[in-house]
Design an enzyme around this catalytic site. Sequence first.
Site, PDB file in Angstrom:
ATOM      1  N   HIS A   1     -79.039  19.538  -9.528  1.00 31.12           N
ATOM      2  CA  HIS A   1     -80.365  19.780  -8.934  1.00 31.12           C
ATOM      3  C   HIS A   1     -81.467  19.108  -9.740  1.00 31.12           C
ATOM      4  O   HIS A   1     -81.470  19.187 -10.966  1.00 31.12           O
ATOM      5  CB  HIS A   1     -80.579  21.305  -8.893  1.00 31.12           C
TER       6      HIS A   1
ATOM      7  N   GLU B   1     -79.424  15.959  -6.281  1.00 28.38           N
ATOM      8  CA  GLU B   1     -80.582  16.244  -5.426  1.00 28.38           C
ATOM      9  C   GLU B   1     -81.808  15.923  -6.255  1.00 28.38           C
ATOM     10  O   GLU B   1     -81.826  16.171  -7.464  1.00 28.38           O
ATOM     11  CB  GLU B   1     -80.572  17.739  -5.057  1.00 28.38           C
TER      12      GLU B   1
ATOM     13  N   ASP C   1     -86.473  15.173  -5.734  1.00 26.08           N
ATOM     14  CA  ASP C   1     -87.641  15.365  -4.871  1.00 26.08           C
ATOM     15  C   ASP C   1     -88.522  14.121  -4.898  1.00 26.08           C
ATOM     16  O   ASP C   1     -88.721  13.528  -5.961  1.00 26.08           O
ATOM     17  CB  ASP C   1     -88.459  16.552  -5.376  1.00 26.08           C
TER      18      ASP C   1
ATOM     19  N   HIS D   1     -91.424  16.879  -8.287  1.00 27.18           N
ATOM     20  CA  HIS D   1     -91.316  18.120  -7.531  1.00 27.18           C
ATOM     21  C   HIS D   1     -92.681  18.710  -7.198  1.00 27.18           C
ATOM     22  O   HIS D   1     -92.972  19.051  -6.068  1.00 27.18           O
ATOM     23  CB  HIS D   1     -90.489  19.140  -8.324  1.00 27.18           C
TER      24      HIS D   1
ATOM     25  N   GLU E   1     -84.706  14.857  -1.292  1.00 27.73           N
ATOM     26  CA  GLU E   1     -85.600  15.830  -0.662  1.00 27.73           C
ATOM     27  C   GLU E   1     -86.989  15.224  -0.501  1.00 27.73           C
ATOM     28  O   GLU E   1     -87.654  14.889  -1.487  1.00 27.73           O
ATOM     29  CB  GLU E   1     -85.694  17.134  -1.472  1.00 27.73           C
TER      30      GLU E   1
HETATM   31  O1  G3P Z   1     -83.254  20.708  -1.970  1.00 28.90           O
HETATM   32  C1  G3P Z   1     -82.963  21.974  -2.432  1.00 28.90           C
HETATM   33  C2  G3P Z   1     -83.990  22.512  -3.392  1.00 28.90           C
HETATM   34  O2  G3P Z   1     -84.324  21.531  -4.318  1.00 28.90           O
HETATM   35  C3  G3P Z   1     -85.217  23.008  -2.708  1.00 28.90           C
HETATM   36  O3  G3P Z   1     -86.113  23.636  -3.553  1.00 28.90           O
HETATM   37  O4  G3P Z   1     -88.192  23.699  -4.869  1.00 28.90           O
HETATM   38  O5  G3P Z   1     -86.070  23.073  -5.986  1.00 28.90           O
HETATM   39  O6  G3P Z   1     -87.156  21.496  -4.400  1.00 28.90           O
HETATM   40  P1  G3P Z   1     -86.907  22.929  -4.767  1.00 28.90           P
HETATM   41 MG    MG Z   2     -85.685  19.880  -4.303  1.00 26.91          MG
END
Ligand code: G3P
Ligand code: MG
Length: 251
Positions: A10, A37, A39, A52, A112
Site C-alpha cells: 500500500h 497501490e 495515489d 496521497h 488510485e
Molecule cells: O486504494 C486503496 C486505499 O489506498 C484507499 O485509501 O486513503 O489509503 O488512499 P487511501
Molecule cells: Mg490509496
Amino acid sequence: MWPYPRILSHRGGGTLAPENTVAGLRRAMDHGFRAVEFDVMLARDGVPVVMHDPYLGRTVSGAGHVFDYDAAELAGMDAGSSFGADYRGEPVPLFVEFAQYCKAHGIWMNIEIKPARGFDVETGETVARLARAMFADELAAGALARAPLLSSFSLAALTAAQRVAPDLPRACLMSELPPGWEPLARSVGAIAIHTNHKHLTPELAQAVRDAGFGLFCYTVNEPQRAMQLLAWGVEAFCTDRIDLIGPDFGS
Ligand code: G3P
Ligand code: MG
C-alpha cells in the site's frame, strides 16, 4: 475475476518507508513485492504526481495545496524527512517516472486516482491517458493482466478515465458498499470493487463475487484478519505491513 497479484504493498512501501515514494518501491521489492497501490493527483500545471494528501505538511515538508505548485516544484520537495532522517531529500515522484520505474522493475500497479476537490474529470482523464499510452502494446496484445488497474472513490474521475481509455480496466473504490453499489459500479464499467475490509461481511463479499466483480480490500495489516478475508472470498488486498504479510501470503 481477479487476474492480478493478490497482495499489494500500500502507498508504495506500506509503513516501512516514506509513502508514495521510489524509496517505498525499493522497500517493497526488498520484501519480495512486485505489486503496489499508490495515489496520484494533479499539480498546478496539470502534471500528475504521486501523493496521497491534497496538501503539504504531513508527508511532504512545506505548506499549501498540491495544486498551488507546479510538478517540477513538488519534485524538488522533501517527501522523506517526515518519515526519517535517512530518507531526507526523497522527492515527490512524478507519476510518469514512477510508473515507468514500476514497469521497468516488473511491478504491477493499482493506480488510485485521487483528485483534489473539483479536479475529478481532469485528473481521471490525465492519469488514464498517460497510463494507457504507457501500456498501449500490452493492451493491443490483450495482455490485460499486465496493464495497470485504475481505481478511484470518484465516479466522475472513473467516468472520465473510461471516456479517454475505455480499454484500461477500472475499479470502484467504496469505503462501505452503498445500496445500489452494483449499478454504480456498472455505470463506470468497473471490473472490481475495492472496499474497506472493516465494513465487509461474508454476505457482501459473496454478493460482489456473484455479481461478477473482482473483490479487493484495503488496508489489511493483521495476518489473522487477512486469512479471514481470503476465506470469505476476497481475492486481493493491499497492506501497510509488508514485513508481516508477504506477497505469497495465504497461498
Ligand atoms: O486504494 C486503496 C486505499 O489506498 C484507499 O485509501 O486513503 O489509503 O488512499 P487511501
Ligand atoms: Mg490509496
